[in-house]
Structure formats: C-alpha cells, structure tokens
Scaffold this active site. Sequence first.
Site, PDB file in Angstrom:
ATOM      1  N   THR A 177       0.874  -1.196   0.000  1.00  0.00           N
ATOM      2  CA  THR A 177       0.000   0.000   0.000  1.00  0.00           C
ATOM      3  C   THR A 177       0.905   1.238   0.000  1.00  0.00           C
ATOM      4  O   THR A 177       2.011   1.195   0.526  1.00  0.00           O
ATOM      5  CB  THR A 177      -0.884  -0.047   1.268  1.00  0.00           C
ATOM      6  OG1 THR A 177      -1.841  -1.082   1.097  1.00  0.00           O
ATOM      7  CG2 THR A 177      -1.588   1.271   1.540  1.00  0.00           C
ATOM      8  N   ARG A 205     -15.215  -5.843   0.043  1.00  0.00           N
ATOM      9  CA  ARG A 205     -14.399  -5.552   1.225  1.00  0.00           C
ATOM     10  C   ARG A 205     -13.681  -4.203   1.038  1.00  0.00           C
ATOM     11  O   ARG A 205     -13.004  -3.981   0.046  1.00  0.00           O
ATOM     12  CB  ARG A 205     -13.386  -6.661   1.445  1.00  0.00           C
ATOM     13  CG  ARG A 205     -12.528  -6.492   2.714  1.00  0.00           C
ATOM     14  CD  ARG A 205     -11.235  -5.765   2.445  1.00  0.00           C
ATOM     15  NE  ARG A 205     -10.404  -5.651   3.653  1.00  0.00           N
ATOM     16  CZ  ARG A 205      -9.268  -4.954   3.695  1.00  0.00           C
ATOM     17  NH1 ARG A 205      -8.830  -4.327   2.635  1.00  0.00           N
ATOM     18  NH2 ARG A 205      -8.581  -4.888   4.812  1.00  0.00           N
ATOM     19  N   GLY A 207     -11.009  -1.520   2.928  1.00  0.00           N
ATOM     20  CA  GLY A 207     -10.047  -1.409   4.024  1.00  0.00           C
ATOM     21  C   GLY A 207      -9.959   0.003   4.565  1.00  0.00           C
ATOM     22  O   GLY A 207     -10.723   0.895   4.178  1.00  0.00           O
ATOM     23  N   ASP A 208      -9.004   0.198   5.461  1.00  0.00           N
ATOM     24  CA  ASP A 208      -8.835   1.509   6.102  1.00  0.00           C
ATOM     25  C   ASP A 208      -8.358   2.586   5.130  1.00  0.00           C
ATOM     26  O   ASP A 208      -8.602   3.780   5.355  1.00  0.00           O
ATOM     27  CB  ASP A 208      -7.825   1.386   7.255  1.00  0.00           C
ATOM     28  CG  ASP A 208      -6.459   0.899   6.773  1.00  0.00           C
ATOM     29  OD1 ASP A 208      -6.412  -0.042   5.953  1.00  0.00           O
ATOM     30  OD2 ASP A 208      -5.438   1.463   7.213  1.00  0.00           O
ATOM     31  N   THR A 228      -0.780   2.080   7.006  1.00  0.00           N
ATOM     32  CA  THR A 228      -0.758   0.848   6.217  1.00  0.00           C
ATOM     33  C   THR A 228      -0.687  -0.322   7.182  1.00  0.00           C
ATOM     34  O   THR A 228      -0.037  -0.222   8.217  1.00  0.00           O
ATOM     35  CB  THR A 228       0.440   0.814   5.255  1.00  0.00           C
ATOM     36  OG1 THR A 228       0.595  -0.525   4.763  1.00  0.00           O
ATOM     37  CG2 THR A 228       1.758   1.223   5.912  1.00  0.00           C
ATOM     38  N   GLY A 229      -1.378  -1.394   6.856  1.00  0.00           N
ATOM     39  CA  GLY A 229      -1.320  -2.545   7.752  1.00  0.00           C
ATOM     40  C   GLY A 229      -2.629  -3.311   7.759  1.00  0.00           C
ATOM     41  O   GLY A 229      -3.404  -3.234   6.807  1.00  0.00           O
ATOM     42  N   GLY A 231      -5.962  -3.804   7.786  1.00  0.00           N
ATOM     43  CA  GLY A 231      -6.992  -2.790   7.554  1.00  0.00           C
ATOM     44  C   GLY A 231      -8.104  -2.812   8.579  1.00  0.00           C
ATOM     45  O   GLY A 231      -8.559  -1.763   9.045  1.00  0.00           O
TER      46      GLY A 231
HETATM   47  N1  ASP Z   1      -4.463  -1.383   4.979  1.00  0.00           N
HETATM   48  C1  ASP Z   1      -4.630  -1.981   3.679  1.00  0.00           C
HETATM   49  C2  ASP Z   1      -5.988  -2.652   3.629  1.00  0.00           C
HETATM   50  O1  ASP Z   1      -6.381  -3.258   4.594  1.00  0.00           O
HETATM   51  C3  ASP Z   1      -3.578  -2.993   3.353  1.00  0.00           C
HETATM   52  C4  ASP Z   1      -2.138  -2.523   3.560  1.00  0.00           C
HETATM   53  O2  ASP Z   1      -1.887  -1.456   4.077  1.00  0.00           O
HETATM   54  O3  ASP Z   1      -1.232  -3.286   3.162  1.00  0.00           O
HETATM   55  O4  ASP Z   1      -6.623  -2.627   2.597  1.00  0.00           O
END
Ligand code: ASP
Length: 308
Positions: A177, A205, A207-208, A228-229, A231
């Site tokens: 990301t 779905r 994400g954040d 990032t992480g 989500g």
């Molecule tokens: N946070 C992102 C999501 O959940 C994924 C990522 O940051 O790698 O879509």
Amino acid sequence: MRPMAKLVSWSKRCDGWGVVVHGGAGNVDADRGPLHAAGCRSAVEHAVRALREGASALDAACLAVQALEDNPLYNAGTGAALDEAGELSLDASIMCGKTLRAGAICALPAFEHPIAIARAILDDGLRVLLAGDGAAVWAEKHGFSKAEAGSMITDAARARLESVRTSGESGAWAGGTVGCVVRDRHGSLVAATSTGGMVGKPKGRIGDSAIIGAGTYADNAAGAVSNTGDGEAFLRAVAAKMAVETMRSGASCSEAVGFVLQDIALRLNGIGGTIAIDALGSVSWGRTTRTMSWAAAAEDWDTIHEGF
Ligand code: ASP
C-alpha cells in the site's frame, strides 16, 4: 504474515516544507528492499521538485502517490492486488488539513490514478466517499478514463492471487500500500493513501485506506497521517484520527506514531505502519511489521532519507 509487534520508528525535525512517503508495511525480502526504498525515493523526488517551485501540499502529495501508483512494485494503481474474482478493486483517500476537506473512493475498478479521483472529489467538495460503479461513473463524468484492466494487472499480482487461492485463505496481506504526508511552505498539511487492499479479498471488502480517519487524516492544527497494515484493525481503531488527536493533545509526531501502533498491536492484535508530519514540522514513521519502505525529504535537509 504475522507477527512482529516490536515497534521500529524514526523521526527528524524539519523546517519549511517536508514530505514522507511509504510503500506499505509488510515483509519484503532483504534483497528486494532497496528496490522498494528506491521507488519511494523517486516518489519523494516528484514532490520535492514541486514543493521547491511553491506547489501546494495537495499537489505535492498527489504527485508522489501517483508516482507510486504507476510503479508496478507497489499494491496501488498498476500492480495492485486482485480481489477474489481476479479483478482490481481500488481504495484511496486524501485529506487537506487546512480546509478539512477530504475525498475518497473505494472498490473502484481499473483507473490509473485512484488518488487523482479522490483529489477531484475533495476539490468538488460535495461528497467525501464514492464507491464502486458509482465512483467510476463520477470519475468518467469528471474527465477520468477507465483503464484497460489488463494493462494494470501484473503477472506478479496474478501469481499472488493464485497462491492465495491454492492456500484457501480468504484474503491475504499483499503489502505495498502507498501513502504520503506533506507540509508545504505555508504550513498546510495533507495526507494521502492508495491501495489495492488484500489479495483475494471478498467482493465489497473495503479497508482503512479509503476511510478518512482510519487510513488517512490531516488537520493543520495538529498533524497529518497515512497508515498501512491490518486494515480491519486500523478501521476499528480509527487510527489516523487517533494519531492526529494524540498530536493535538501535545504529543510529538513520533510519540503519536508509537502510541497508535502499540495500541493497535496490544488491543487489536494488528500490525502495520504509520507515517506522520506535525504542525511544527517534525516528521516520523513507525512500523510493527518486519519492513515498510519509506523516503523523506525536507527544505532544510541536505539529503533525502530512505529505507525499508
Ligand atoms: N491497509 C490496507 C488494507 O487493509 C492494506 C495494507 O496497508 O497493506 O486494505
């Protein structure tokens, strides 16, 4: 990919403009790390050239994120992770800390620069978040062209989906990301984030990264953050807003980054990374994952810093 919840972080003071980008929290092999860091450096260079010429934080952040979306190495724009149907479903958001305006898209089909569409929504000012086919129709009405999906899907993304299908997982962390935080010469702060989300994620779905307050937040009175992480964990924590509010209550940029990542690790069993810049000009990043490629530059530094 799990875990490492040990916090690794970095911060530095800066005067004048400043910019930090990330290329995603994850688990990049050591031999490929320099490649990911170099892509972040190149994105920062785009922002630096613009900031030197007096560009706004919004323009600089968009330039940096678009460069990362163009780079097939990252999970955003070209090369983004594929959903369970083998399709692109893109999430992106951007927020201006001066006006508190924001723009975001989620579950967007193939468009080269999701962040540019999020920016157009911000500029338009009527809405904040548009989803799916509706977002695509809005984008086309506002001058963006749909891409040929095949031109944005890479062999690496197909291979990652294939291995998730084989393992039977319902969605797996892709890493890669991208995000950016900027402070311009007038002290305006902007945060931006863009992603393809998780590999093999179920249709619908989100994400954040698409959600203002979770993946992205900016307020000139406090700071700007891109996450990032995991989500779902960052969504539950409303993590970007939490980091900005932590700065508003007097914590330094790096304290805020550490507090949020540790809270998410301890209470939500989530790992990830955060970049931040505060109203006074400190920049910081932190990660509880094994890697997160990043690069940073500022008006009063001699050099661009980078790593993974
Ligand atoms: N946070 C992102 C999501 O959940 C994924 C990522 O940051 O790698 O879509």
